[in-house]
Write a protein that holds these residues in place. Structure first.
Motif, short mmCIF file in Angstrom:
data_model
loop_
_atom_site.label_atom_id
_atom_site.label_comp_id
_atom_site.label_asym_id
_atom_site.label_seq_id
_atom_site.Cartn_x
_atom_site.Cartn_y
_atom_site.Cartn_z
N ILE A 160 -60.60 36.12 108.31
CA ILE A 160 -59.29 35.85 107.71
C ILE A 160 -58.26 35.60 108.82
O ILE A 160 -57.52 34.62 108.79
N ASP A 161 -58.26 36.51 109.81
CA ASP A 161 -57.25 36.40 110.87
C ASP A 161 -57.42 35.11 111.67
O ASP A 161 -56.44 34.56 112.16
N GLY A 162 -58.65 34.65 111.77
CA GLY A 162 -58.91 33.46 112.57
C GLY A 162 -58.79 32.16 111.78
O GLY A 162 -58.93 31.07 112.35
N ALA A 163 -58.53 32.26 110.48
CA ALA A 163 -58.50 31.04 109.65
C ALA A 163 -57.20 30.27 109.86
O ALA A 163 -56.17 30.84 110.25
N TYR A 286 -58.49 30.59 104.88
CA TYR A 286 -59.14 29.35 104.45
C TYR A 286 -58.72 28.21 105.36
O TYR A 286 -57.76 28.35 106.15
N ASP A 287 -59.40 27.09 105.20
CA ASP A 287 -59.07 25.97 106.08
C ASP A 287 -58.09 25.01 105.40
O ASP A 287 -57.64 25.26 104.28
N GLU A 288 -57.78 23.92 106.08
CA GLU A 288 -56.77 22.99 105.57
C GLU A 288 -57.15 22.37 104.23
O GLU A 288 -56.29 21.97 103.45
N ARG A 289 -58.48 22.30 103.97
CA ARG A 289 -58.92 21.71 102.71
C ARG A 289 -59.06 22.75 101.60
O ARG A 289 -59.51 22.44 100.50
#
Lengths: 765, 162
Positions: A160-163, A286-289
């Motif tokens: 989560i922290d790295g997303a 989560y990612d950009e998508r």
């Protein structure tokens, strides 16, 4: 002997009791003729939610005309416990009061009215203590009914922290009253010696048997429970029918008279558990998508004063916190909070709906934050090849069903065009906003408690060729009896009317599980088919001997038995079998294969298969009043190869509307003293016909179950409840239109007040 | 105890009852007509609907004495021997029932609706006029279809079952 293609199975046959229901000739327990001398029971209820009884003066109760006897916990001959498992639910409170209106004493009188008048006259003095009522109260006391439980995969916090994107939030989810139209009821009739016979409106006759035996201090074989039909169950009569049956049997034992207890509707509201309400906290990365990389859930469930079924219920919330989505790094935690309120219990979906609602809200929040269509974020996160294992380690082996199902509904509901039309409408309309949502359901089928996944049946063929069918499943309107009769009639090649469907009784089929977890026809259909097949094989052998053909050449069809060029009627063959001393009675037994879940180790397979579905709902809200109208619903639902499309569609329509009530109008209000203030349909709003839109299209997804369930069908009782989440998310979508780009904070149920609150929050963003 | 007399399903009946006796209890306990159900005890759910002098009423909040001399029809009084009333037949044909507990009240309310509003009922009219009857099982869809078809059948029209 061949397996002819089914004639009755897969057909839209009407409910077996339909004619009796439309003529008023289908008796429920309160309709049965009362045995001579039947006494009526009423309960004396605790005036506070928590405290210790200092004096209990029942003099006025005893002196009321018509009263025959008054009993308290001190009179219980066996154990004063009606809990399904942990021994934490007294039938009658001793010194300690654990929730408001807890039964303290029981009055037996010659009429129901006399018993009810007398029950109000008890003087119960209590040293009152502070009552823990809400989730916040329970968090402050730290009290739980069961230990916390969690499962975890990977490294959710770093993920989560790295997303690239992160969100956190809290989701409030309300409870729900079952409001089965027939309230809780039992009629106990003392038999010979110590025997006790109880008519109980229950989904779980075997458990009622055990609990009656426990309370009376008897062996199970002294107690027989019968249930022909319930006027609705919905989970509310899974564990919580036992209490009333035990009280009736207790009073019947001590008075020596038949005793009947029917709860008044207001008492039924106050004295029986509800769907668990939840506060669920999440963090998601989560990612950009919008693809989820890591997520944590903490589910805080309000369980009430005792454990009841909260272990399995909250586990099922956890099992469904993925709904249909792959969660790579994940932790799902839970607390089973203890409060001084009635013990919450099973309710259609059994915790699953709360888990699904939680993750669907997260998906919406992601979509709104990213400016994406929520449907696209949903589809992107679906289980897929290479990302196909649930947080609890089960491979979603039938994952290929969902995406085409959702895309078929997307097309048939004209989702994309409506999305554009609604955006245009909302741009023009300052007050009335429309919303649209298409949400999926994936629901795990099987009891997560392994030993409940078994069933038995008993079939007799009489010498006239008529068939008696009995099994451990109970009928609550869902049409289980009809489906199992279709299966058995087909085994014998008989018309349906040659199969008599008989009341579920513990002395015919023992040691059954509850009719719950949507598994009634999966389990009992298989067991009954097994019993019928045993008899059919014996009959085929006799026919083969008589006709001098191989057993494999015998066919059962249209009430006839064919072998070679010869034919006899089924009734003739039955008669020959009796004359030749061939047994025409058999039991059948089934246990679900492949279930290996180990809760302590958190490994294995909890579910035989998954049932899928999707719904598209459109709503309009009035942003000045908070009013909401559901405009259109399109549903595509997976029943495998449906055993009976008419009954299955009925389950889908009914389940959707029940879920709609849970999520929009049905609001339970407990006051600070722990008293339920919404204890009748006058204050607790159950959907009526005008709450359901004329545009309500239900279609079945035609794909046989990949697992070898009965005739490749799928269970249907519970999954449709979660289709109503589409309506809730459509409301959120309408609110989102007020300030696009911001996640909507809407609590369930989305009453006008909740919608107005969410609108205020949205506008403040 | 006062005496009450009425006509129930075409039959003259009478009994001495406590003045507080509700019509539903008179029908269920004295006449053994148990097709009329008690769902909520407070005239919200409609499981207890019967006709008194041709009009639907909730029998769980009606005193039996107030029906002195009245003509009462219950669910048991609709069919003609083996021939179902068209509304009963429609509920059966359209799967307008599941647990069945609300069904008698639904059918009595539906026939009353036809008596008041005619044979050609729109879906919307049916939904609005069913506000006093709760069904917890079906989601109402098949009940609405049943009533529409039953009303048409009562008017001698034919509407094919879907």
């Amino acid at each position: 002997m061949d397996d002819a293609p089914p004639v009755l199975v897969h057909q839209a046959i009407t409910h077996d009791s339909a004619i009796r229901h439309v003529t008023g000739a289908a008796p429920y327990i309160d309709d049965l003729p009362e045995p001579a001398g039947t006494l009526h029971l009423a309960l004396g209820l605790a005036p506070v939610a928590r405290g210790r009884i200092t004096t209990l003066d029942l003099e006025k109760v005893r002196n009321t005309p018509g009263v025959v006897a008054v009993f308290t916990s001190k009179d219980v001959p066996g154990r004063n416990d009606v809990s399904p498992s942990l021994g934490d639910e007294p039938m009658l409170a001793g010194d300690e009061i654990s929730f408001h209106s807890q039964p303290v004493f029981v009055v037996a009188a010659t009429t129901r009215r006399a018993a009810r008048i007398a029950a109000r006259l008890g003087a119960i003095e209590v040293e009152q203590e502070w009552a823990s009522v809400s989730i916040a109260d329970a968090l402050s006391t730290g009290e739980t009914v069961l230990p916390d439980y969690a499962f975890r995969r990977g490294h959710p916090e770093p993920a989560i922290d790295g997303a690239a994107r992160r969100l956190a939030g809290e989701i409030e989810i309300g409870g729900q009253e079952h409001f089965y139209l027939e309230g809780q009821i039992a009629l106990a009739v003392p038999g010979e010696g110590e025997a006790m016979f109880v008519h109980s409106s229950t989904q779980h006759p075997s458990e009622v048997q055990h609990i009656v035996a426990r309370v009376l201090g008897l062996a199970d074989h002294q107690v027989t429970i019968e249930c022909r039909r319930m006027g609705g169950g919905f989970g509310g009569k899974e564990s919580q029918a036992s209490h009333w049956a035990a009280l009736a049997a207790f009073a019947a034992r001590l008075t020596g008279k038949p005793c009947k207890l029917r709860l008044d509707r207001d008492e039924d509201f106050a004295l029986t558990g509800k769907r668990h309400d939840f506060l669920s906290r999440y963090r998601v990365g989560y990612d950009e998508r919008g693809l989820i990389e890591g997520i944590t859930f903490e589910h805080l469930a309000r369980c009430g004063y005792s454990a009841d079924l909260s272990l399995g219920v909250v586990d099922r919330t956890m099992f469904h916190s993925d709904n249909a989505y792959y969660l790579p790094h994940v932790e799902i935690g839970s607390k089973r909070l203890k409060t001084n309120t009635v013990s919450n219990t099973a309710f259609r979906g059994f915790g699953g709906p709360q888990g699904v609602l939680a993750i669907e809200q997260v998906i919406d929040a992601i979509a709104h934050e990213r400016g994406l269509d929520p449907l696209d974020v949903r589809k992107a996160n679906f289980y897929r090849d290479g990302s196909s294992v649930t947080p609890y380690g089960m491979e979603v082996f039938d994952r290929a069903t969902l995406l085409p199902l959702v895309e078929a509904l997307e097309a048939s509901s004209d989702y994309r065009a409506r999305r554009i039309a609604i955006a245009e409408h909302n741009a023009r309309s300052p007050i009335l906003k429309r919303g649209l949502a298409l949400t999926p359901v994936k629901f795990g089928i099987s009891f997560t408690l392994k030993h409940l996944n078994q069933a038995g049946a008993l079939v007799h063929v009489y010498s006239d060729g008529s068939v008696m069918l009995n099994h451990g499943g109970t009928e609550m309107g869902q049409g289980l009896y009809t489906k199992v009769a279709q299966i058995v009639a087909d085994e014998f090649g008989l018309p349906l009317e040659r199969v008599a469907i008989t009341a579920t009784r513990t002395d015919k089929v023992p040691n059954t599980g509850p009719t719950a977890a949507s598994s009634g026809s999966d389990l009992n259909g298989m067991a009954a088919r097994e019993a019928a097949r045993t008899i059919r094989l014996r009959m085929a052998e006799e026919a083969a001997r008589r006709l001098d053909v191989a057993v494999s050449a015998i066919r059962f069809e249209d009430g006839l038995v064919h072998g070679g060029d010869e034919t006899m009627t089924f009734a003739e063959l039955a008669r020959f079998c009796v004359l030749e001393r061939v047994s025409l009675s058999a039991t059948g037994y089934y246990r679900t294969p492949g279930i290996t879940w180990d809760r302590a180790e958190k490994t294995g397979r909890p579910f035989f298969y998954f049932a899928y579905g999707a719904a598209c709902s459109e709503v309009v809200i009035d942003t000045m009043t908070g009013e909401m109208k559901l405009l259109a619903v399109d549903i595509l639902h997976d029943c495998g190869a449906s055993l009976n499309p008419a009954l299955d569609i009925g389950q889908i329509e009914g389940g959707f509307v029940q879920g709609l009530g849970w999520l929009t109008t049905e609001e339970l209000v407990f006051d600070n003293e722990g008293r339920l203030r919404t204890h009748a349909p006058s204050t607790y709003k159950i959907p009526v016909a005008s709450d359901v839109p004329a545009h309500f299209h239900v279609e079945l997804w035609d794909e046989p179950n990949r697992e070898d369930a009965i005739y490749r069908s799928k269970a249907v009782g519970e999954p449709p409840v979660m289709l109503a989440i589409s309506a809730f998310m459509a409301i959120a979508d309408a609110i989102h239109a007020l300030a696009p780009g911001n996640p909507v904070q809407l609590r369930a149920p989305a009453t006008p007040e909740a919608i107005l609150d969410a609108i205020d929050r949205q506008r403040a963003k | 105890m006062p005496k009450v007399s009425m006509t129930v399903n075409g039959k003259r009946v009478s009994g001495n009852v406590d003045a507080r006796t509700l019509l539903v209890d008179f029908l269920r306990n004295e006449q053994r007509l148990t097709g009329t159900h008690v769902g909520c005890d407070t005239s919200q759910c409609g499981a207890c609907v019967v006709h008194v002098d041709g009009k639907a009423i909730k029998s769980c909040t009606t005193l039996a004495l107030s029906c002195e001399g009245a003509n009462v029809t219950t669910i048991e009084g609709l069919a003609n021997g083996q021939d179902l009333h068209p509304m009963q037949a429609a509920f059966r044909a359209h799967h307008g029932l599941q647990c069945g507990f609300c069904t008698p009240g639904m059918i009595m309310a539906a026939i009353d609706m036809v008596n008041r509003l005619g044979f050609n009922l729109s879906e919307e009219t049916i939904r609005e006029n069913l506000d006093g009857n709760i069904c917890r099982c079906t989601g109402y869809h098949n009940i609405v279809k049943a009533i529409q078809a039953g009303a048409a059948a009562m008017g001698g029209l034919k509407v094919a079952a879907e």
